[in-house]
Design an enzyme around this catalytic site. Structure first.
Site, PDB file in Angstrom:
ATOM      1  N   HIS A  52       3.239   6.777  -6.850  1.00  0.00           N
ATOM      2  CA  HIS A  52       2.520   8.005  -7.221  1.00  0.00           C
ATOM      3  C   HIS A  52       3.472   9.201  -7.161  1.00  0.00           C
ATOM      4  CE1 HIS A  52      -1.648  10.163  -6.764  1.00  0.00           C
ATOM      5  NE2 HIS A  52      -1.057  10.428  -7.914  1.00  0.00           N
ATOM      6  N   HIS A 100       0.834  -1.206   0.000  1.00  0.00           N
ATOM      7  CA  HIS A 100       0.000   0.000   0.000  1.00  0.00           C
ATOM      8  C   HIS A 100       0.868   1.256   0.000  1.00  0.00           C
ATOM      9  CE1 HIS A 100      -3.644   2.387   1.158  1.00  0.00           C
ATOM     10  NE2 HIS A 100      -2.717   3.158   1.703  1.00  0.00           N
ATOM     11  N   GLU A 101       1.801   1.322   0.942  1.00  0.00           N
ATOM     12  CA  GLU A 101       2.659   2.511   1.015  1.00  0.00           C
ATOM     13  C   GLU A 101       3.565   2.602  -0.207  1.00  0.00           C
ATOM     14  OE1 GLU A 101       1.823   4.686   3.036  1.00  0.00           O
ATOM     15  OE2 GLU A 101       0.528   3.379   4.227  1.00  0.00           O
ATOM     16  N   HIS A 126       1.731   4.456  -2.833  1.00  0.00           N
ATOM     17  CA  HIS A 126       1.884   5.905  -2.666  1.00  0.00           C
ATOM     18  C   HIS A 126       3.237   6.363  -3.217  1.00  0.00           C
ATOM     19  CE1 HIS A 126      -1.681   6.910  -0.426  1.00  0.00           C
ATOM     20  NE2 HIS A 126      -1.399   6.120   0.591  1.00  0.00           N
TER      21      HIS A 126
END
Length: 672
Positions: free
Chosen positions: A481, A474-475, A478
């Site tokens: 991104h 999940h991180e 990020h």
């Protein structure tokens, strides 16, 4: 006292990061350097802003909007390093100056945002935008700048403007105090166990607890903390019901009374947020916060939450009934409580789905999971990750990674900080030490990710549960991104997007950790991979209600009239019919997302983003290849590269060819 010019020349925090990879010199930074560095950087920023405000030329995009983008680079550099350390390496010296620095930055930001000369120039450019021949990214930046000044109180009168500034200062102080209370409450609590108390707990978890105990001077015993990993594992695996209850009450009761009581702070924060929103003409803080989100209104966000609640509620009741039946068959002579649900859910997975969570954990070492994330990014986006031992880090547990594109050009730098320690706030997050931009030549991003996984004893591999591995992915989503951003202006880069869009790329990345081809790479046996697939949506009814309860309460306390927030919480949960055996994922007294983070009135955004994520991932499953190169290239160019250069709804439509469909979320959670 050195003058400002001397500080700028000699303070290591203000030095240019001029290495090949643009890495900060963490080895030279000291807590005592921050206030002088910020003081000098703010003075420099004021001079930059004064030059823009007093420019005799008529306001245009270049001399006003782009000029403000260039201003404050030194201040941003110091600020980002400080807030990273304040969350990931919060030593006593950092905590000592945190309130003062928060106050300094708030006052500085408010003063600039309230400068009528700046606002006049921004408004002039905005009013003339139709004749200015601006491209789409420039228009987006201009509109964001104008909205930012309005949201910051630029149009308020003198008395209201002064009150607005005072509210911002007080909110900053309260937020800092809230977060420090949660950090301290977690660090102060200890659960000491003997070997006879460990029945059911995974060996790797016990080894980590033994290491902690030995470090605290009690070899042969086992020390557990309020880290979420300890919490989830004790509740999921401990055969001792009394111990599960002890852990559950301690974890969920943090800062709900005692010396670290956050309840008075919550009341004041909510009152000040509402007053601030009303000064700007909004009906509530939630209306203010969601004004520039994808949801647009609290009603739209609430409607999604309640539609999913209706789907999940019946499923959760069925799951609880199944767990109670299983517990009864095992000889339990009690009604299941919140501290029992994870334990019996794990037993059901093991018995009925052949999924042994402890067995999965033996295959998921931290290094292997991280390598799998890097490998997925390599196959999807052509990236390569190389460990750089020569770059300074802020703690021995931190690793630095140089990232290159498929053509060998630099893509950026990533710091990973995955092991729990006392100086680190709980949870997991990603941040930017430097954002990507192309305003005056291409600048590569410097990104960091933080998690709180329990350290293994020396010489052993740190092992993760499947949920912890999902957190790492999940991180890392990020981070993708931020790293693959490709915009001109720094304030539009990477994760600087609407709160209910920012979780989309991170939720999207989670799918790859449970993909059979990725799990096989860890050496997970085929039978266990099949079990993971069979149990993929088991327990989603309960898990969905845990999340939704927190999201709905967050929204309601920021929409409702001032009053007793605890009564609002109780009334909301009663109206929804939350079963007694299901607890909110985050209770308000320790809900740092909302009271010491950017998710106030916006915790719903995880679900909103999951609508986008589920629909986007279905494009890959429909293609029959989760590494489909055409889809991956389009996701990179239309989602990751865009940052906030255009409306996020347009970005999603550019990738998917249409607006998102909510049904994909329900299918992904097994609630269709």
């Amino acid at each position: 006292m050195p003058d400002q010019e001397t500080i700028i020349l000699t303070n290591p925090l203000l030095a240019e990061w001029d290495g090949v990879w643009g890495a900060p010199r963490f080895d030279l930074f000291a807590a005592d350097d921050f206030i002088p560095a910020l003081t000098a950087a703010m003075a420099l920023n004021r001079a930059e802003i004064e030059a823009i405000a007093t420019n005799p030329a008529p306001a245009d995009f270049d001399n006003s909007i782009a000029a403000m983008e260039r201003a404050g680079a030194a201040l941003a550099q110091v600020r980002r390093v400080f807030w990273m350390l304040a969350s990931a390496q919060s030593t006593p010296d950092i905590r000592r100056i945190e309130s003062a620095i928060g106050e300094m930055l708030t006052r500085h930001g408010t003063a600039l945002g309230h400068d009528p000369r700046l606002f006049e120039r921004v408004a002039a450019v905005c009013n003339g935008r139709d004749q200015a021949a601006l491209d789409g990214e420039q228009l987006r930046l201009l509109e964001n700048s104008y909205r930012g000044f309005i949201a910051g109180g630029a149009q308020l009168g003198g008395e209201a403007k002064a009150r607005f500034a005072a509210i911002d200062e007080r909110l900053q102080a309260l937020s800092t105090a809230f977060g420090q209370n949660v950090l301290a409450a977690g660090a102060e609590w200890e659960l000491w166990l003997d070997r006879a108390d460990l029945d059911g707990l995974p060996d790797s978890l016990c080894a980590s607890a033994a290491q902690r105990a030995a470090g605290a001077g009690q070899p042969g015993r086992f020390l557990f903390t309020l880290d979420r990993g300890d919490f989830e594992n004790i509740l999921g695996f401990s055969a001792r019901r009394d111990m599960r209850e002890t852990m559950w009450r301690a974890f969920t009761g943090r800062c709900d009374g005692g010396d670290r009581d956050n309840r008075p702070l919550i009341g004041e924060i909510l009152a000040l947020r509402r007053e601030r929103a009303e000064l700007l003409g909004f009906a509530s803080f939630a209306h203010y916060k969601l004004d520039d989100s994808m949801a647009k209104t609290p009603a739209a966000a609430a409607a999604l939450l309640e539609r999913v609640w209706l789907k999940a509620h019946g499923r959760a009741l069925d799951e609880l009934a199944e767990l109670q039946e299983f517990a009864d068959a095992e000889g339990a002579a009690f009604e299941l409580a919140a501290w029992d649900v994870r334990f019996y859910a794990e037993q059901v997975r093991r018995t009925r789905y052949a999924l042994d969570g402890a067995a999965v954990r033996t295959h998921l070492t931290l290094e292997a999971v991280r390598a799998a994330a890097f490998g997925a990014a390599g196959r999807l986006y052509g990236l390569r990750f190389d460990r750089r031992e020569d770059l300074a880090v802020y703690h021995p547990c931190v690793a630095a990674w140089a990232i290159t594109n498929s053509d060998g050009t630099p893509a950026g730098l990533l710091f990973t900080d995955d092991i729990a320690r006392a100086e680190k706030h709980g949870g997991a997050w990603m941040g930017s030490l430097r954002v990507q931009e192309k305003l005056d030549g291409r600048v590569q991003p410097v990104i960091y990710t933080v998690a709180n996984f329990a350290a293994a004893p020396p010489g052993e591999a740190t092992r993760l549960s499947l949920d912890e591995a999902r957190t790492l992915f999940h991180e890392f989503g990020h981070a993708m991104h931020g790293l693959l951003s490709d915009v001109t202006y720094p304030s539009l880069a990477g994760t600087s997007v609407a709160r209910d869009f920012v979780e989309f790329p991170s939720k999207f990345m989670e799918h790859w950790i449970t993909a059979p081809e990725v799990l096989a790479g860890f050496g997970v046996p085929d039978a266990l991979i099949s079990a993971i697939g069979r149990a993929g949506t088991y327990g989603e009814g309960i898990a969905t209600l845990e999340f939704l309860a927190s999201a709905i309460v967050d929204l309601e306390i920021h929409v409702g009239q001032l009053g007793d927030w605890q009564s609002v919480e109780v009334a909301a949960l009663e109206r929804l019919g939350l079963p007694a055996a299901i607890a909110m994922r985050h209770r308000l007294p320790h809900f740092t997302h909302v009271f010491d983070g950017g998710y106030a009135a916006a915790y719903y955004s995880y679900l909103w983003s999951e609508v986008l994520d589920a629909d986007a991932f279905e494009a890959f499953t429909e293609a029959g290849n989760i590494f489909d190169p055409v889809l991956a290239a389009r996701f990179r160019s239309e989602i990751l590269a865009q940052g906030d250069a255009r409306d996020p709804a347009l970005s999603f439509a550019a990738f998917r060819g249409r607006a998102p469909l909510e049904d994909a979320l329900l299918r992904a959670r097994g609630l269709a």
